[in-house]
Write a protein that holds these residues in place. Structure first.
Motif, PDB file in Angstrom:
ATOM      1  N   ARG A  98       0.834  -1.201   0.000  1.00  0.00           N
ATOM      2  CA  ARG A  98       0.000   0.000   0.000  1.00  0.00           C
ATOM      3  C   ARG A  98       0.872   1.256   0.000  1.00  0.00           C
ATOM      4  O   ARG A  98       0.580   2.224  -0.708  1.00  0.00           O
ATOM      5  CB  ARG A  98      -0.942  -0.008   1.204  1.00  0.00           C
ATOM      6  CG  ARG A  98      -1.974   1.112   1.152  1.00  0.00           C
ATOM      7  CD  ARG A  98      -3.013   0.986   2.228  1.00  0.00           C
ATOM      8  NE  ARG A  98      -2.476   1.175   3.566  1.00  0.00           N
ATOM      9  CZ  ARG A  98      -3.199   1.539   4.620  1.00  0.00           C
ATOM     10  NH1 ARG A  98      -4.503   1.748   4.485  1.00  0.00           N
ATOM     11  NH2 ARG A  98      -2.645   1.673   5.805  1.00  0.00           N
ATOM     12  N   ARG A 105      -9.650  -7.891  -3.365  1.00  0.00           N
ATOM     13  CA  ARG A 105      -9.860  -6.669  -4.166  1.00  0.00           C
ATOM     14  C   ARG A 105      -8.606  -5.795  -4.151  1.00  0.00           C
ATOM     15  O   ARG A 105      -8.239  -5.196  -5.168  1.00  0.00           O
ATOM     16  CB  ARG A 105     -11.061  -5.899  -3.635  1.00  0.00           C
ATOM     17  CG  ARG A 105     -11.492  -4.750  -4.553  1.00  0.00           C
ATOM     18  CD  ARG A 105     -12.708  -4.039  -4.004  1.00  0.00           C
ATOM     19  NE  ARG A 105     -13.857  -4.935  -3.945  1.00  0.00           N
ATOM     20  CZ  ARG A 105     -14.459  -5.292  -2.813  1.00  0.00           C
ATOM     21  NH1 ARG A 105     -14.029  -4.820  -1.648  1.00  0.00           N
ATOM     22  NH2 ARG A 105     -15.499  -6.105  -2.833  1.00  0.00           N
ATOM     23  N   PHE A 106      -7.946  -5.719  -2.992  1.00  0.00           N
ATOM     24  CA  PHE A 106      -6.720  -4.928  -2.898  1.00  0.00           C
ATOM     25  C   PHE A 106      -5.668  -5.445  -3.865  1.00  0.00           C
ATOM     26  O   PHE A 106      -5.053  -4.666  -4.612  1.00  0.00           O
ATOM     27  CB  PHE A 106      -6.159  -4.960  -1.471  1.00  0.00           C
ATOM     28  CG  PHE A 106      -4.770  -4.404  -1.357  1.00  0.00           C
ATOM     29  CD1 PHE A 106      -4.570  -3.042  -1.242  1.00  0.00           C
ATOM     30  CD2 PHE A 106      -3.661  -5.240  -1.386  1.00  0.00           C
ATOM     31  CE1 PHE A 106      -3.286  -2.522  -1.154  1.00  0.00           C
ATOM     32  CE2 PHE A 106      -2.373  -4.726  -1.300  1.00  0.00           C
ATOM     33  CZ  PHE A 106      -2.186  -3.364  -1.182  1.00  0.00           C
ATOM     34  N   TYR A 107      -5.446  -6.750  -3.833  1.00  0.00           N
ATOM     35  CA  TYR A 107      -4.408  -7.312  -4.698  1.00  0.00           C
ATOM     36  C   TYR A 107      -4.788  -7.197  -6.175  1.00  0.00           C
ATOM     37  O   TYR A 107      -3.919  -7.027  -7.031  1.00  0.00           O
ATOM     38  CB  TYR A 107      -4.125  -8.766  -4.316  1.00  0.00           C
ATOM     39  CG  TYR A 107      -3.232  -8.890  -3.107  1.00  0.00           C
ATOM     40  CD1 TYR A 107      -1.864  -8.773  -3.227  1.00  0.00           C
ATOM     41  CD2 TYR A 107      -3.762  -9.107  -1.839  1.00  0.00           C
ATOM     42  CE1 TYR A 107      -1.028  -8.881  -2.115  1.00  0.00           C
ATOM     43  CE2 TYR A 107      -2.943  -9.205  -0.722  1.00  0.00           C
ATOM     44  CZ  TYR A 107      -1.578  -9.094  -0.868  1.00  0.00           C
ATOM     45  OH  TYR A 107      -0.748  -9.184   0.234  1.00  0.00           O
ATOM     46  N   ASP A 166      -6.576  -4.682  -7.472  1.00  0.00           N
ATOM     47  CA  ASP A 166      -6.319  -3.278  -7.812  1.00  0.00           C
ATOM     48  C   ASP A 166      -4.820  -3.006  -7.917  1.00  0.00           C
ATOM     49  O   ASP A 166      -4.375  -2.263  -8.801  1.00  0.00           O
ATOM     50  CB  ASP A 166      -6.938  -2.357  -6.755  1.00  0.00           C
ATOM     51  CG  ASP A 166      -8.457  -2.320  -6.825  1.00  0.00           C
ATOM     52  OD1 ASP A 166      -9.003  -2.560  -7.920  1.00  0.00           O
ATOM     53  OD2 ASP A 166      -9.092  -2.067  -5.788  1.00  0.00           O
ATOM     54  N   TYR A 167      -4.059  -3.590  -7.013  1.00  0.00           N
ATOM     55  CA  TYR A 167      -2.602  -3.405  -7.042  1.00  0.00           C
ATOM     56  C   TYR A 167      -2.022  -3.948  -8.350  1.00  0.00           C
ATOM     57  O   TYR A 167      -1.179  -3.298  -8.983  1.00  0.00           O
ATOM     58  CB  TYR A 167      -1.965  -4.116  -5.845  1.00  0.00           C
ATOM     59  CG  TYR A 167      -0.466  -3.927  -5.758  1.00  0.00           C
ATOM     60  CD1 TYR A 167       0.059  -2.811  -5.131  1.00  0.00           C
ATOM     61  CD2 TYR A 167       0.412  -4.859  -6.305  1.00  0.00           C
ATOM     62  CE1 TYR A 167       1.432  -2.619  -5.043  1.00  0.00           C
ATOM     63  CE2 TYR A 167       1.782  -4.678  -6.227  1.00  0.00           C
ATOM     64  CZ  TYR A 167       2.286  -3.556  -5.599  1.00  0.00           C
ATOM     65  OH  TYR A 167       3.644  -3.369  -5.525  1.00  0.00           O
ATOM     66  N   ALA A 212      -7.031   0.704  -4.337  1.00  0.00           N
ATOM     67  CA  ALA A 212      -6.291  -0.233  -3.487  1.00  0.00           C
ATOM     68  C   ALA A 212      -6.014   0.375  -2.118  1.00  0.00           C
ATOM     69  O   ALA A 212      -6.207  -0.273  -1.082  1.00  0.00           O
ATOM     70  CB  ALA A 212      -4.979  -0.625  -4.161  1.00  0.00           C
TER      71      ALA A 212
END
Length: 204
Positions: A64, A124-126, A128-129, A161
């Motif tokens: 992040r 979802r974070f990964y 978007d990353y 993210a």
């Protein structure tokens, strides 16, 4: 039927009754053991899920910070130079190196252990990353590329993210007993750059 005859009848059934009671005891014991095993397995699974979540927590914080710095740097650059064009300086590759999500890739088969409150924000974070870092190379100059990419291709998923993982981080901190919540990194002028890019898009 007299009491004596009833007694004699029961004596004949004594072995059968004993067998039934013994079998019932075995069944009860087996069910109780299964219950204990199930509770033990649940505890082990919960402990493994918390360990998994805490491992990802550390990596997510690093990634992040990484993607927020990239988005902030891109926002500043494109506001100064113009929000369109694929002329991002090559030295940006050294200033903002892309970190690989090694833990997430290694632990992917165990993600099902996480409860939905953690699993959805984490995946979802990964995603978007990966989208942000995957589009970053398209902002560098290339004579072979036919299409010009704007900063929103990177900054959009980067902002998603950074901001979208907050709920997941709070849940991991709660389950892991982390008392000090992680502070979200600054995105600088990233959002402003995206807004400028949208405003300059032609109306069709």
């Amino acid at each position: 039927m007299t009491s004596w005859s009833i007694y004699q009848e029961l004596r004949g059934w004594q072995s059968v009754i004993g067998s039934v009671l013994g079998f019932a005891g075995l069944i009860a014991g087996a069910l109780f053991n299964a219950h204990l095993n199930r509770k033990r397995d649940d505890r082990l699974r919960d402990a493994e899920a918390i360990t998994l979540a805490l491992s990802l927590y550390g990596e997510i914080l690093l990634l992040r910070e990484n993607i927020a710095a990239i988005a902030s740097g891109l926002g500043r650059w494109f506001i100064e130079r113009g929000v369109y064009g694929d002329d991002l300086p090559e030295y940006y590759r050294e200033i903002f190196p892309i970190r690989e999500p090694t833990l997430y890739n290694a632990l992917a088969p165990k993600l099902g252990l996480l409860n939905p409150d953690m699993l959805l924000p984490v995946t979802r974070f990964y995603s978007d990353y990966e989208a942000a870092t995957g589009h970053l190379p398209k902002l560098f100059k290339s004579d072979e590329r036919k299409i010009s990419y704007g900063p929103e291709w990177v900054i959009g998923p980067a902002v998603s993210a950074v901001e979208g993982i907050e709920i997941g981080l709070r849940e991991i901190e709660r389950l892991g007993g982390i008392k000090l919540a992680a502070i979200a990194p600054s995105l600088g002028q990233a959002k402003y750059a995206v807004e400028l890019a949208k405003d300059m898009q032609p109306d069709y």
